[in-house]
Design a protein around this motif. Structure first.
Motif, PDB file in Angstrom:
ATOM      1  N   GLU A   1      90.712  99.524  29.903  1.00  0.00           N
ATOM      2  CA  GLU A   1      89.494  98.875  30.379  1.00  0.00           C
ATOM      3  C   GLU A   1      89.024  97.797  29.406  1.00  0.00           C
ATOM      4  O   GLU A   1      88.580  96.730  29.797  1.00  0.00           O
ATOM      5  N   SER A   2      89.151  98.096  28.063  1.00  0.00           N
ATOM      6  CA  SER A   2      88.732  97.111  27.059  1.00  0.00           C
ATOM      7  C   SER A   2      89.632  95.890  27.097  1.00  0.00           C
ATOM      8  O   SER A   2      89.187  94.759  26.906  1.00  0.00           O
ATOM      9  N   GLY A   3      90.931  96.129  27.362  1.00  0.00           N
ATOM     10  CA  GLY A   3      91.862  95.005  27.445  1.00  0.00           C
ATOM     11  C   GLY A   3      91.570  94.136  28.640  1.00  0.00           C
ATOM     12  O   GLY A   3      91.824  92.933  28.635  1.00  0.00           O
ATOM     13  N   THR A   4      91.049  94.722  29.699  1.00  0.00           N
ATOM     14  CA  THR A   4      90.718  93.942  30.898  1.00  0.00           C
ATOM     15  C   THR A   4      89.444  93.132  30.689  1.00  0.00           C
ATOM     16  O   THR A   4      89.314  92.012  31.152  1.00  0.00           O
ATOM     17  N   ARG A   5      88.489  93.744  29.966  1.00  0.00           N
ATOM     18  CA  ARG A   5      87.213  93.067  29.762  1.00  0.00           C
ATOM     19  C   ARG A   5      87.338  91.866  28.818  1.00  0.00           C
ATOM     20  O   ARG A   5      86.601  90.894  28.957  1.00  0.00           O
ATOM     21  N   HIS A   6      88.277  91.963  27.874  1.00  0.00           N
ATOM     22  CA  HIS A   6      88.398  90.878  26.886  1.00  0.00           C
ATOM     23  C   HIS A   6      88.706  89.532  27.546  1.00  0.00           C
ATOM     24  O   HIS A   6      88.001  88.545  27.280  1.00  0.00           O
ATOM     25  N   PRO A   7      89.714  89.431  28.386  1.00  0.00           N
ATOM     26  CA  PRO A   7      89.969  88.152  29.059  1.00  0.00           C
ATOM     27  C   PRO A   7      88.798  87.705  29.913  1.00  0.00           C
ATOM     28  O   PRO A   7      88.488  86.497  29.998  1.00  0.00           O
ATOM     29  N   GLU A   8      88.132  88.682  30.540  1.00  0.00           N
ATOM     30  CA  GLU A   8      86.999  88.320  31.382  1.00  0.00           C
ATOM     31  C   GLU A   8      85.846  87.760  30.542  1.00  0.00           C
ATOM     32  O   GLU A   8      85.186  86.791  30.941  1.00  0.00           O
ATOM     33  N   ARG A   9      85.611  88.388  29.382  1.00  0.00           N
ATOM     34  CA  ARG A   9      84.548  87.891  28.499  1.00  0.00           C
ATOM     35  C   ARG A   9      84.880  86.491  27.991  1.00  0.00           C
ATOM     36  O   ARG A   9      84.015  85.631  27.902  1.00  0.00           O
ATOM     37  N   TRP A  10      86.149  86.322  27.650  1.00  0.00           N
ATOM     38  CA  TRP A  10      86.560  84.999  27.170  1.00  0.00           C
ATOM     39  C   TRP A  10      86.396  83.938  28.265  1.00  0.00           C
ATOM     40  O   TRP A  10      85.894  82.844  28.022  1.00  0.00           O
ATOM     41  N   LYS A  11      86.797  84.291  29.468  1.00  0.00           N
ATOM     42  CA  LYS A  11      86.680  83.348  30.571  1.00  0.00           C
ATOM     43  C   LYS A  11      85.221  82.987  30.816  1.00  0.00           C
ATOM     44  O   LYS A  11      84.878  81.814  31.024  1.00  0.00           O
ATOM     45  N   ARG A  12      84.365  84.000  30.760  1.00  0.00           N
ATOM     46  CA  ARG A  12      82.936  83.755  30.989  1.00  0.00           C
ATOM     47  C   ARG A  12      82.336  82.907  29.871  1.00  0.00           C
ATOM     48  O   ARG A  12      81.574  81.975  30.126  1.00  0.00           O
TER      49      ARG A  12
END
Length: 209
Positions: A3-14
């Protein structure tokens, strides 16, 4: 994937989207400001060129006045020399009274120094009417012409900055594309660096309101 690995790209994109929007907004304002300043300095250049041209015309008129004054003085002096040579003292005195003030000063100095020179026209005291004005106007024209060139360069400098900021817009837009994350980071980081450099350079430029 965790889950943390999925959130990292999303946070970066945001985060990249937020930074990108902010950067685009700032650069848009900076680009508009550069365009405004380029236009203002272009106007200053035109005014300075017009003033230089006007001063050139006035200087030419003053030089013409000085040439006419010199011609008049030369004519009167020639008549005076002829009268003295013929021994007609009365005529010579009559003509002598018709000397212009500018020539009379030089004539008196020439006589006082023993008439060493061939004539009073080479004396530094002889300054025909219009000579000083012509020199002053010529100097003003040269100064205004140099000012116009300087203003033109200032306008060009601001125009070049608009090109630099256009590059920032391109890099920022590309960083928001569906590309590898590291490529997006590089493009966005490069855009930020260029924006900072451009802003620092722009801060050194003169401003015309």
């Amino acid at each position: 994937m965790s889950e943390s690995g999925t959130r990292h790209p999303e946070r970066w994109k945001r985060a990249s989207e937020i930074v990108g929007v902010f950067l685009l907004s700032v650069v848009a304002v900076l680009t508009a400001w550069c365009g405004f300043q380029a236009s203002k300095w272009g106007g200053e250049m035109s005014i300075a060129f017009s003033q230089a041209s006007s001063a050139r015309i006035q200087a030419a008129n003053a030089e013409g006045e000085a040439r006419s004054a010199r011609t008049f003085d030369l004519t009167i002096y020639s008549a005076y020399v002829q009268a003295v040579g013929s021994g007609d003292d009365e005529l010579a005195e009559y003509i002598r009274d018709r000397f212009t003030p500018e020539f009379d000063v030089a004539f008196e100095a020439w006589v006082a120094d023993g008439m060493v020179e061939a004539g009073p026209f080479g004396r530094e005291e002889y300054v025909p009417a219009g000579t000083v004005e012509a020199e002053e106007l010529t100097a003003r024209a040269d100064a205004k012409f140099a000012e116009a060139l300087e203003n033109n360069q200032r306008g060009d400098n601001y125009s070049l900055l608009t090109v630099l900021f256009a590059l920032v817009l391109f890099l920022t837009a590309m960083s928001q594309r569906d590309i590898a994350p590291w490529v997006g980071r590089v493009l966005l980081g490069l855009a930020l660096v260029i924006t900072g450099v451009g802003a620092v350079i722009m801060a050194t430029f003169p401003i015309r309101i």
